[in-house]
Scaffold this motif. Structure first.
Motif, PDB file in Angstrom:
ATOM      1  N   LEU A 143     -11.637 -44.692  -6.156  1.00 35.90           N
ATOM      2  CA  LEU A 143     -11.326 -45.734  -7.118  1.00 35.90           C
ATOM      3  C   LEU A 143     -12.335 -45.675  -8.252  1.00 35.90           C
ATOM      4  N   SER A 144     -11.871 -45.853  -9.473  1.00 34.87           N
ATOM      5  CA  SER A 144     -12.797 -45.888 -10.596  1.00 34.87           C
ATOM      6  C   SER A 144     -12.334 -46.914 -11.619  1.00 34.87           C
ATOM      7  N   ASN A 145     -13.296 -47.482 -12.329  1.00 39.84           N
ATOM      8  CA  ASN A 145     -13.010 -48.433 -13.396  1.00 39.84           C
ATOM      9  C   ASN A 145     -14.101 -48.291 -14.448  1.00 39.84           C
ATOM     10  N   SER A 146     -13.774 -48.628 -15.679  1.00 44.30           N
ATOM     11  CA  SER A 146     -14.770 -48.563 -16.742  1.00 44.30           C
ATOM     12  C   SER A 146     -14.890 -49.919 -17.421  1.00 44.30           C
ATOM     13  N   HIS A 147     -16.065 -50.144 -18.007  1.00 48.85           N
ATOM     14  CA  HIS A 147     -16.310 -51.367 -18.776  1.00 48.85           C
ATOM     15  C   HIS A 147     -16.495 -51.059 -20.253  1.00 48.85           C
ATOM     16  N   ASP A 148     -16.084 -49.872 -20.682  1.00 44.81           N
ATOM     17  CA  ASP A 148     -16.224 -49.517 -22.094  1.00 44.81           C
ATOM     18  C   ASP A 148     -14.883 -49.198 -22.743  1.00 44.81           C
ATOM     19  N   GLY A 149     -13.794 -49.485 -22.021  1.00 44.32           N
ATOM     20  CA  GLY A 149     -12.462 -49.252 -22.569  1.00 44.32           C
ATOM     21  C   GLY A 149     -11.979 -47.836 -22.460  1.00 44.32           C
ATOM     22  N   SER A 150     -12.749 -46.951 -21.812  1.00 44.88           N
ATOM     23  CA  SER A 150     -12.378 -45.540 -21.754  1.00 44.88           C
ATOM     24  C   SER A 150     -11.305 -45.252 -20.711  1.00 44.88           C
ATOM     25  N   SER A 151     -11.153 -46.114 -19.701  1.00 45.00           N
ATOM     26  CA  SER A 151     -10.146 -45.870 -18.669  1.00 45.00           C
ATOM     27  C   SER A 151      -9.801 -47.173 -17.976  1.00 45.00           C
ATOM     28  N   ALA A 152      -8.613 -47.196 -17.388  1.00 50.79           N
ATOM     29  CA  ALA A 152      -8.174 -48.348 -16.615  1.00 50.79           C
ATOM     30  C   ALA A 152      -8.698 -48.227 -15.186  1.00 50.79           C
ATOM     31  N   LEU A 153      -8.486 -49.262 -14.388  1.00 50.20           N
ATOM     32  CA  LEU A 153      -8.773 -49.180 -12.960  1.00 50.20           C
ATOM     33  C   LEU A 153      -7.728 -48.287 -12.328  1.00 50.20           C
ATOM     34  N   ARG A 154      -8.195 -47.204 -11.688  1.00 55.36           N
ATOM     35  CA  ARG A 154      -7.274 -46.214 -11.154  1.00 55.36           C
ATOM     36  C   ARG A 154      -7.712 -45.781  -9.762  1.00 55.36           C
ATOM     37  N   VAL A 155      -6.745 -45.278  -8.998  1.00 55.72           N
ATOM     38  CA  VAL A 155      -7.011 -44.722  -7.674  1.00 55.72           C
ATOM     39  C   VAL A 155      -6.539 -43.277  -7.666  1.00 55.72           C
ATOM     40  N   PHE A 156      -7.413 -42.374  -7.232  1.00 57.71           N
ATOM     41  CA  PHE A 156      -7.075 -40.971  -7.079  1.00 57.71           C
ATOM     42  C   PHE A 156      -7.091 -40.620  -5.595  1.00 57.71           C
ATOM     43  N   PHE A 157      -6.201 -39.746  -5.181  1.00 57.53           N
ATOM     44  CA  PHE A 157      -6.203 -39.234  -3.809  1.00 57.53           C
ATOM     45  C   PHE A 157      -7.110 -38.005  -3.803  1.00 57.53           C
ATOM     46  N   THR A 158      -8.194 -38.086  -3.047  1.00 59.66           N
ATOM     47  CA  THR A 158      -9.269 -37.116  -3.166  1.00 59.66           C
ATOM     48  C   THR A 158      -9.634 -36.534  -1.808  1.00 59.66           C
ATOM     49  N   PRO A 159      -9.011 -35.428  -1.384  1.00 59.00           N
ATOM     50  CA  PRO A 159      -9.417 -34.772  -0.142  1.00 59.00           C
ATOM     51  C   PRO A 159     -10.806 -34.159  -0.295  1.00 59.00           C
ATOM     52  N   ILE A 160     -11.591 -34.176   0.786  1.00 61.13           N
ATOM     53  CA  ILE A 160     -12.920 -33.557   0.788  1.00 61.13           C
ATOM     54  C   ILE A 160     -13.013 -32.623   1.988  1.00 61.13           C
ATOM     55  N   LEU A 168     -11.623 -31.779  -3.449  1.00 65.23           N
ATOM     56  CA  LEU A 168     -10.485 -30.934  -3.808  1.00 65.23           C
ATOM     57  C   LEU A 168      -9.581 -31.674  -4.787  1.00 65.23           C
ATOM     58  N   GLY A 169      -9.632 -31.286  -6.050  1.00 64.28           N
ATOM     59  CA  GLY A 169      -8.803 -31.947  -7.059  1.00 64.28           C
ATOM     60  C   GLY A 169      -7.416 -31.347  -7.086  1.00 64.28           C
ATOM     61  N   LEU A 170      -6.705 -31.457  -5.965  1.00 66.89           N
ATOM     62  CA  LEU A 170      -5.456 -30.721  -5.865  1.00 66.89           C
ATOM     63  C   LEU A 170      -4.234 -31.605  -6.072  1.00 66.89           C
ATOM     64  N   ALA A 171      -3.178 -30.931  -6.528  1.00 71.53           N
ATOM     65  CA  ALA A 171      -1.861 -31.552  -6.709  1.00 71.53           C
ATOM     66  C   ALA A 171      -1.879 -32.668  -7.723  1.00 71.53           C
ATOM     67  N   GLU A 172      -2.891 -32.730  -8.570  1.00 80.87           N
ATOM     68  CA  GLU A 172      -2.981 -33.832  -9.509  1.00 80.87           C
ATOM     69  C   GLU A 172      -3.756 -33.394 -10.739  1.00 80.87           C
ATOM     70  N   ARG A 173      -3.120 -33.423 -11.871  1.00 79.60           N
ATOM     71  CA  ARG A 173      -3.835 -33.089 -13.095  1.00 79.60           C
ATOM     72  C   ARG A 173      -4.630 -34.309 -13.528  1.00 79.60           C
ATOM     73  N   ARG A 174      -5.928 -34.114 -13.778  1.00 77.15           N
ATOM     74  CA  ARG A 174      -6.802 -35.246 -14.019  1.00 77.15           C
ATOM     75  C   ARG A 174      -7.016 -35.491 -15.515  1.00 77.15           C
ATOM     76  N   GLY A 175      -5.966 -35.469 -16.291  1.00 78.15           N
ATOM     77  CA  GLY A 175      -6.104 -35.792 -17.699  1.00 78.15           C
ATOM     78  C   GLY A 175      -6.165 -37.297 -17.895  1.00 78.15           C
ATOM     79  N   ARG A 176      -6.246 -37.708 -19.120  1.00 76.63           N
ATOM     80  CA  ARG A 176      -6.302 -39.128 -19.446  1.00 76.63           C
ATOM     81  C   ARG A 176      -5.041 -39.818 -18.920  1.00 76.63           C
ATOM     82  N   GLY A 177      -5.213 -40.920 -18.243  1.00 73.50           N
ATOM     83  CA  GLY A 177      -4.067 -41.682 -17.759  1.00 73.50           C
ATOM     84  C   GLY A 177      -3.545 -41.241 -16.414  1.00 73.50           C
ATOM     85  N   GLN A 178      -4.173 -40.255 -15.764  1.00 73.60           N
ATOM     86  CA  GLN A 178      -3.691 -39.794 -14.474  1.00 73.60           C
ATOM     87  C   GLN A 178      -4.215 -40.682 -13.358  1.00 73.60           C
TER      88      GLN A 178
END
Length: 325
Positions: A143-160, A168-178
């Protein structure tokens, strides 16, 4: 821009449960039961306020507001008038319902820069065991969130991958808004519903990922295929200097053969190993800037999870599948 891990009162703004994280810093908890416990231990128990901005001669700037920490009075960013801050306790609190019933465990939390970007890793039950071997991948939500307006609160599925701690940043392109956006509403039913939605999406994601990883682990690339794979990720360019791309490709070949976990017989010399050569390079070997080892490690983490490193791993995953097909 890369950020160092944030600090609060001279201490690294981070908590972890169980095993010590990659840099050995932060506050250790046996097992945080709630997001508030994790946030407090990580030094993230601050709120942010919106403040008016004035020019040096006292003229109000009407279309902009400053986001200010209520404890340190640090300015974390400048945003438009429509911006609505999401406090740290709100960012992660919606997951408390699925932690309480054992479907999730808070694992690691921290902040970058002055606290303008916060994140938390939460571990899902179960594991992915590749070809019934010792090659194991754990299932996480990031989970990540920013306080500078750069990104929304988002959840990524992150295998380790356990053996090498590669994210492993797999099956998901991590561009803006992903990633999966999280909608904040005040009532408890909405928060529980949002958490269950995330959990359902994660279950479907990891079911698909396990099948696809095993597909890569059953494909053995030729030397020529492997060279083409690494060259597509690090191609030569007319303005290349000091043979950087060639040197990186040589390092990827070395990690393919000698990287962490690449002596496991069932997955050795497979396309899965080729992909993990890239993830190990990004997470542990890629050059990063910083004055200290801690600064460089935190810059590498930010890149690997949110920046160019994450994008490279997503591209490596797609290219690995093209190779295996």
């Amino acid at each position: 821009m890369a950020h160092a891990l944030a600090t609060t009162d001279g201490k690294t703004a981070m908590m972890y449960a169980w095993e010590t994280p990659w840099h050995g810093l932060g506050t250790r908890l046996d097992e945080p039961a709630t997001s508030r416990e994790a946030i407090t231990a990580a030094g993230l128990d601050y709120n942010v306020d919106l403040k008016s901005i004035y020019t040096s001669d006292g003229t109000l700037i009407p279309q902009r507001k400053a986001v200010v920490r209520d404890d340190s009075r640090e300015v974390l960013g400048v945003v438009g008038n429509s911006y609505q801050p999401v406090q740290n306790y709100q960012s992660f609190g919606f997951l408390d319902s699925i932690v309480a019933d054992g479907q999730l465990r808070y694992h690691t939390a921290g902040a970058l820069g002055k606290g303008e970007k916060i994140w938390m890793l939460a571990k899902l039950p179960g594991e992915i065991r590749i070809k019934d071997s010792e090659d194991v991948t754990d299932k996480f939500l990031l989970l990540s969130n920013s306080h500078d307006g750069s990104s929304a609160l988002r959840v990524f599925f992150t295998p380790i991958r356990v053996v090498c701690a590669n994210t492993l940043g797999l099956a998901e392109r991590r561009g803006r808004g992903q990633g999966v956006s999280v909608i904040h509403k005040g009532d408890l039913a909405a928060k529980v519903g949002e958490a269950q939605k995330i959990l359902g999406l994660a279950a479907r994601f990891y079911d698909s990922v396990e099948e696809r990883i095993n597909h890569l682990a059953n494909h053995y690339p030729s030397r020529e295929q492997l060279a083409g794979y690494f060259e597509r990720l690090y191609p030569d360019t007319p303005d290349s200097k000091n043979k950087r791309a060639e040197n990186v490709r040589s390092e990827l070949f070395r990690l393919f053969e000698e990287g962490l976990g690449h002596d496991i017989p069932e997955t050795k010399l497979t396309t899965w190993a080729a992909f993990n050569a890239v993830t190990e390079f990004v997470d542990h070997h890629r050059t990063t800037r910083g004055k200290t080892d801690r600064d460089r490690a935190s810059s590498r983490l930010e890149s690997a999870w949110f920046g160019s490193g994450a994008s490279l791993k997503a591209r490596a995953w797609d290219e690995a599948f093209e190779l295996a097909v």
